[in-house]
Design an enzyme around this catalytic site. Structure first.
Site, PDB file in Angstrom:
ATOM      1  N   HIS A   1      -5.803 -10.825  10.441  1.00  0.00           N
ATOM      2  CA  HIS A   1      -6.462 -10.494   9.822  1.00  0.00           C
ATOM      3  C   HIS A   1      -6.054 -10.896   8.016  1.00  0.00           C
ATOM      4  O   HIS A   1      -6.652 -11.069   7.698  1.00  0.00           O
ATOM      5  CB  HIS A   1      -5.616  -8.703   9.328  1.00  0.00           C
TER       6      HIS A   1
ATOM      7  N   GLU B   1     -11.572  10.144  -9.214  1.00  0.00           N
ATOM      8  CA  GLU B   1     -12.526   9.329  -9.354  1.00  0.00           C
ATOM      9  C   GLU B   1     -13.173   8.372  -7.921  1.00  0.00           C
ATOM     10  O   GLU B   1     -12.268   7.354  -7.752  1.00  0.00           O
ATOM     11  CB  GLU B   1     -12.674   8.067 -11.088  1.00  0.00           C
TER      12      GLU B   1
ATOM     13  N   ARG C   1      -3.078  20.387  18.233  1.00  0.00           N
ATOM     14  CA  ARG C   1      -3.555  20.529  17.325  1.00  0.00           C
ATOM     15  C   ARG C   1      -2.869  20.321  15.513  1.00  0.00           C
ATOM     16  O   ARG C   1      -2.883  20.975  14.545  1.00  0.00           O
ATOM     17  CB  ARG C   1      -3.633  21.679  16.688  1.00  0.00           C
TER      18      ARG C   1
ATOM     19  N   ARG D   1     -11.006   3.301  -4.141  1.00  0.00           N
ATOM     20  CA  ARG D   1     -10.912   3.360  -3.399  1.00  0.00           C
ATOM     21  C   ARG D   1     -11.093   2.072  -3.066  1.00  0.00           C
ATOM     22  O   ARG D   1     -10.880   0.777  -1.657  1.00  0.00           O
ATOM     23  CB  ARG D   1     -10.623   4.503  -1.868  1.00  0.00           C
TER      24      ARG D   1
ATOM     25  N   LYS E   1      -1.287   0.810  -4.747  1.00  0.00           N
ATOM     26  CA  LYS E   1      -2.086   0.994  -3.129  1.00  0.00           C
ATOM     27  C   LYS E   1      -1.843   2.956  -3.855  1.00  0.00           C
ATOM     28  O   LYS E   1      -3.087   3.255  -3.503  1.00  0.00           O
ATOM     29  CB  LYS E   1      -2.198   0.888  -1.875  1.00  0.00           C
TER      30      LYS E   1
ATOM     31  N   LYS F   1      -4.758   6.870   7.007  1.00  0.00           N
ATOM     32  CA  LYS F   1      -5.613   6.762   7.986  1.00  0.00           C
ATOM     33  C   LYS F   1      -4.901   6.279   9.157  1.00  0.00           C
ATOM     34  O   LYS F   1      -3.963   5.762   9.505  1.00  0.00           O
ATOM     35  CB  LYS F   1      -6.026   5.666   7.277  1.00  0.00           C
TER      36      LYS F   1
ATOM     37  N   GLU G   1      -2.189  -8.846   1.799  1.00  0.00           N
ATOM     38  CA  GLU G   1      -2.569  -7.904   1.487  1.00  0.00           C
ATOM     39  C   GLU G   1      -0.833  -7.598   0.199  1.00  0.00           C
ATOM     40  O   GLU G   1      -1.541  -6.807  -0.810  1.00  0.00           O
ATOM     41  CB  GLU G   1      -1.729  -6.574   2.621  1.00  0.00           C
TER      42      GLU G   1
END
Lengths: 355, 355
Positions: free
Chosen positions: B256, B231, B115, B235, B221, B136, B178
């Protein structure tokens, strides 16, 4: 009856009523997709209800194997891929309709689907009142129960008591153990109250007023969990009866609550020895035997293998077996208990069935 | 350089330095168990370092397949069972040593093991600066990338720039996309600054001062993600270059960042058409071609299949393809773009390579 959790944030309502499902609409009207995740046994009894909901809300229906058998990684993988094949968006709500295992499994799906979607629990057993607070979701590993999981709260718990009408008595007993445990953690009045409401098997079968005791049980657990956010370790109190209970459950493969009740009686005996208490063990043995708990199964057990199982309990630390004991009703403590005391308590327990 | 995230709670430090690994001790000294989860390619180059850490902290070592190939449910299952076989407690820290995929995978393991246990990211690529904020974590489904996962933050990001010394130039290009995107989202000064620092392939290969640009990228970022908590939708700006880029990436299976750079140029062309802007597209085509981005691969592509892929993007809604466009440098907007405009922009893009 309705109560609201009291966490710092992300609170949710718990509704405990006959026909509580009538209120489901209020909680799901804004979702793009709804998926009902239904325990097979519940579906067998209640398909007229689940079909009605599925039609009413244009929901997908997903029937899952009953109980713990559903909580495997293999079935998780199959299920989450099947959900993803439906091209769901994050504006999806999963609705778990079943017992604790259905809630655990569905909650873990919700926690990990598209990095988290909402879920609602619709418990269909008494035992599931216990998992309706705490936010624990998960599945089983081959190394133990619930080892893969997360803390993830539902958006609502909708406890429709009508589902309890078809519960077999064995399921009622299993659920009542946690209800009774919550009374023991609460106070002496709660215990007297519940024992006089359900003095025997016939009374417990009727489930009269069960909504009140489920409500009290949920509230007791919630208070402990919220207190634990400030004062760590209070949450351990919820393991009352579980140290010895889990060992018996693992050994005999009996229902969870049956084993917990055995653990609760064991705990009184240990408290009498180690805390110098004088709990009336005969009272508990008689009361619970009248309700038809199979306490006497311990006659067939040896201490040594149970002790090894207690040592494996994940709540232990280097100092050995840790147990929750009642100092008084409503006043639990956590204590390390040595081999000799545990062994002595075990032999004492057996004397109640050797007369 | 060190910065701290600025979420409402659960903040963590991001350290970007040569020899940052020397500070690892401060973050892991209190754990009972440490598991290093290491990308195979990183292990091939840097086993002297990972062995040193493993010995120093009595850590387990777990080598995982390189890049996205590790992010399957099957491998997740195998790995989490193997971790659980070690009888780890919740006082465990997983340390991800590798690129973005290693961080995603390890973070998802950490989010779901018992958990939730702690994890630390040790990024070894430039691209991984992008995933070091945002929380993420996840793995891939057969229906798409990152569809199974969670939001789960690391306890620290320790970016040791020494790892970048052995990066192939293709990896540098993929990561630089990026970094450059974050400059475009920031302001015109940032863009001029970075273009003059890295005017050509030789300069970019040197990675001189890269720590400054990684720091700025992370900060940009982070600002956007934190603003998004108040707001919603801000993103989305982070998807600059990604709508068209993802389609090209999927179609051609190129890295990518290479695809994102193509998407960034495409976006300038669309902005010129639909927002009446006059971005100097030739400048970007020349600059990025000098750096050796394979922009001309679009010559081999047809519009129709790319359009279908753009329609599938999960950020779309019923109104069709949504794109992030720069109104000015540092000033992004999100707009629905119709078929005709996209098609026209695509044909315009091709003219830069047909001279």
């Amino acid at each position: 009856m309705k109560l609201e959790t009291t966490y710092k944030s992300n609170n949710y309502p718990i509704i405990i009523e006959h026909h509580a499902l009538d209120q489901l609409r209020d909680y799901i009207k804004n979702y793009k997709d709804i998926v009902l995740v239904i325990d097979q046994k519940v579906e067998n009894e209640w398909s007229h209800i689940t079909n009605f909901i599925a039609t009413e809300y244009e929901a997908h229906k997903l029937i899952i194997p009953s109980g713990e058998t559903t909580k495997t990684l293999a079935f998780y993988e199959e299920t989450i891929e099947s959900l993803l094949s439906k091209q769901l968006t994050r504006n999806t709500c999963l609705i778990a309709i079943g017992g604790g295992a259905t809630g655990d499994f569905t909650g873990f799906l919700a926690a990990t689907l598209l990095r988290g979607v909402d879920f609602i629990q619709v418990p269909t057993t008494i035992l599931a009142h216990d998992s309706s607070v705490g936010g624990k979701v998960g599945i089983n590993s081959k190394y133990g129960k619930n080892l893969i999981g997360a803390f993830y709260r539902p958006k609502a718990v909708i406890y429709d008591l009508n589902f309890l009408n078809t519960l077999p008595y064995s399921e009622i007993l299993s659920g009542y153990a946690e209800v009774y445990k919550h009374a023991l953690l609460n106070d002496i009045e709660s215990v007297n109250h519940i024992e006089s409401q359900y003095p025997d098997e016939q009374a417990l079968k009727s489930l009269n007023e069960i909504e009140y005791y489920l409500y009290k049980g949920v509230q007791t657990k919630l208070n402990i969990i919220v207190a634990d956010e400030k004062e760590s370790n209070v949450r351990k109190f919820l393991n009352l009866g579980h140290t010895f209970g889990h060992a018996v459950e693992y050994k005999l493969k009996i229902p969870h609550g049956h084993a917990v009740m055995i653990g609760i009686v064991f705990q009184f005996i240990v408290a009498n020895i180690t805390l110098n208490k004088s709990f009336d063990v005969a009272h508990y043995v008689n009361y619970l035997s009248d309700l038809d708990y199979p306490l006497d199964v311990i006659n067939a057990l040896d201490f040594e293998p149970l002790y090894q199982l207690m040592l494996n309990d994940k709540k232990n630390d280097e100092q050995g077996v840790q147990m929750v004991l009642l100092n008084d009703i409503g006043n639990p403590v956590v204590k390390h208990i040595d081999y000799t005391t545990l062994s002595q308590a075990f032999e004492t327990f057996k004397t109640y069935f050797n007369k």
